[in-house]
Scaffold this active site. Structure first.
Site, PDB file in Angstrom:
ATOM      1  CG  ASP A  43      -1.795   1.213   1.317  1.00 35.07           C
ATOM      2  OD1 ASP A  43      -2.399   1.561   0.284  1.00 35.07           O
ATOM      3  OD2 ASP A  43      -1.878   1.860   2.381  1.00 35.07           O
ATOM      4  CB  SER A  44       0.157   4.770  -0.658  1.00 33.76           C
ATOM      5  OG  SER A  44      -1.076   4.772   0.031  1.00 33.76           O
ATOM      6  CG  HIS A  57      -6.515   5.749   5.023  1.00 37.21           C
ATOM      7  ND1 HIS A  57      -5.766   5.277   3.973  1.00 37.21           N
ATOM      8  CD2 HIS A  57      -5.638   6.286   5.908  1.00 37.21           C
ATOM      9  CE1 HIS A  57      -4.481   5.523   4.210  1.00 37.21           C
ATOM     10  NE2 HIS A  57      -4.367   6.135   5.382  1.00 37.21           N
ATOM     11  CB  CYS A 106      -2.761   1.054  -2.641  1.00 34.80           C
ATOM     12  SG  CYS A 106      -2.940   2.783  -3.025  1.00 34.80           S
ATOM     13  CD  GLU A 118      -1.986   8.253   6.962  1.00 35.82           C
ATOM     14  OE1 GLU A 118      -1.037   9.030   7.109  1.00 35.82           O
ATOM     15  OE2 GLU A 118      -2.059   7.404   6.056  1.00 35.82           O
ATOM     16  CB  CYS A 173      -9.910   5.224  -0.079  1.00 37.02           C
ATOM     17  SG  CYS A 173      -8.435   5.868   0.714  1.00 37.02           S
TER      18      CYS A 173
HETATM   19  N1  DGL Z   1      -3.993   3.768  -0.030  1.00 37.01           N
HETATM   20  C1  DGL Z   1      -4.668   4.802  -0.772  1.00 37.01           C
HETATM   21  C2  DGL Z   1      -5.885   4.199  -1.482  1.00 37.01           C
HETATM   22  O1  DGL Z   1      -6.430   3.194  -1.091  1.00 37.01           O
HETATM   23  C3  DGL Z   1      -5.073   5.956   0.121  1.00 37.01           C
HETATM   24  C4  DGL Z   1      -3.922   6.803   0.597  1.00 37.01           C
HETATM   25  C5  DGL Z   1      -3.177   7.472  -0.530  1.00 37.01           C
HETATM   26  O2  DGL Z   1      -3.691   8.431  -1.152  1.00 37.01           O
HETATM   27  O3  DGL Z   1      -2.070   7.025  -0.805  1.00 37.01           O
HETATM   28  O4  DGL Z   1      -6.314   4.732  -2.461  1.00 37.01           O
END
Ligand code: DGL
Length: 273
Positions: A15-16, A191, A78, A157, A189
């Site tokens: 993930d990011s 989060h 992600c 976060e 997303c």
């Molecule tokens: N992990 C990203 C997503 O699911 C969210 C956070 C980001 O913008 O990197 O799209």
């Protein structure tokens, strides 16, 4: 000699940043015997405001890193990377790679009764219209209403998931969508599942909320089983965590999300891959 432990190699999840832990959590729940190597690109988060070229470049580097860990499958946890990079990167490796968009879209198509589906996600995910395309492939009649909700990521976060300020932001972003006829909303997303109860309360019972993590873990189980790659060992699974920055902060956050003791998270210079 046949190895009756099955395939004990780990599954790579990336993930990011920390958000993909919501997907890792679901994999741990549904596939408790699978070892996991998790990579969070905390140095370069957020992906949601980045260009497609950079998201593909980042994903390629992370896949090369995961290959050094001899993973047997890769889950792009992600949504943004799944939306913009999956189709490109999965052609470049022999390891099976899955993302979260197809499983999330499938769950929504199965759940909707009136064919009107909402998608909340990052700017890049919504702009890519990948959810819309995938949903329409499954149900050409479906109507998809997308909405970028970029502030949800920092709110989670910063530990504001339960704070009333988050209710205001939900109201600002999603009021228009509540005026539509959607009966299903994809939390597109990583989060957003951490805001699930507030989003559910905002929409009320008439809207079914989809967390793609659940179906993604089911798809992973399926591809491991099909390929004869399930881990059949009864040893407790191990999870290793790697990030590109701020390892300690990651561990703290991870310990609030997972029931697994995350221990020390290791730093990786991902630009070297
Ligand atoms: N992990 C990203 C997503 O699911 C969210 C956070 C980001 O913008 O990197 O799209």
């Amino acid at each position: 000699m046949k190895n009756n432990s099955g395939n004990t190699a780990p599954v790579g999840v990336f993930d990011s940043g920390v958000g993909g832990l919501t997907v890792a959590r679901e994999i741990m729940r549904q596939l408790p015997h699978e070892n996991i190597v998790y990579f969070g690109d905390t140095a370069r988060v957020p992906y949601g405001s980045k260009s497609r070229d950079n998201i593909i470049r980042f994903s390629r580097q992370i896949i090369r890193f995961l290959e050094t860990k001899e993973v047997k499958a890769i889950v792009i946890a992600c949504n943004t990377a799944s939306a913009l990079a999956l189709e490109t990167v999965k052609e470049e490796t022999d390891i099976p790679v899955i993302g979260v968009i197809v499983p999330g879209a499938r769950a929504a198509v199965q759940a909707t009764r009136n064919g009107i589906i909402g998608v909340a996600g990052t700017e890049a995910t919504i702009r890519s219209e990948t959810y819309t395309k995938v949903i329409r492939e499954m149900n050409p009649e479906a109507v998809v209403i997308g909405k970028p909700c970029p502030l949800f990521v920092p709110l989670v976060e910063e530990g504001f998931a339960k704070h009333r300020i988050t209710e205001e932001v939900i109201d600002i972003y999603l009021s228009d969508m509540r005026q539509t006829q959607i009966d299903t909303l994809i939390l597109g997303c990583t989060h957003y599942p951490l805001l699930r109860s507030k989003i559910m309360a905002f929409f009320g019972e008439k809207v079914h909320i989809v967390n793609p993590a659940y179906e993604t873990a089911m798809d992973l189980k399926h591809i491991l089983r099909e390929g004869g790659n399930e881990n059949l060992s009864d040893k407790a699974a191990s999870c290793q965590f790697y990030v590109s920055d701020a390892a300690e902060k990651f561990s703290q956050f991870a310990n609030t999300i997972l029931s697994y003791d995350v221990g020390a998270t290791k730093l990786v210079n991902i630009e070297e891959y």
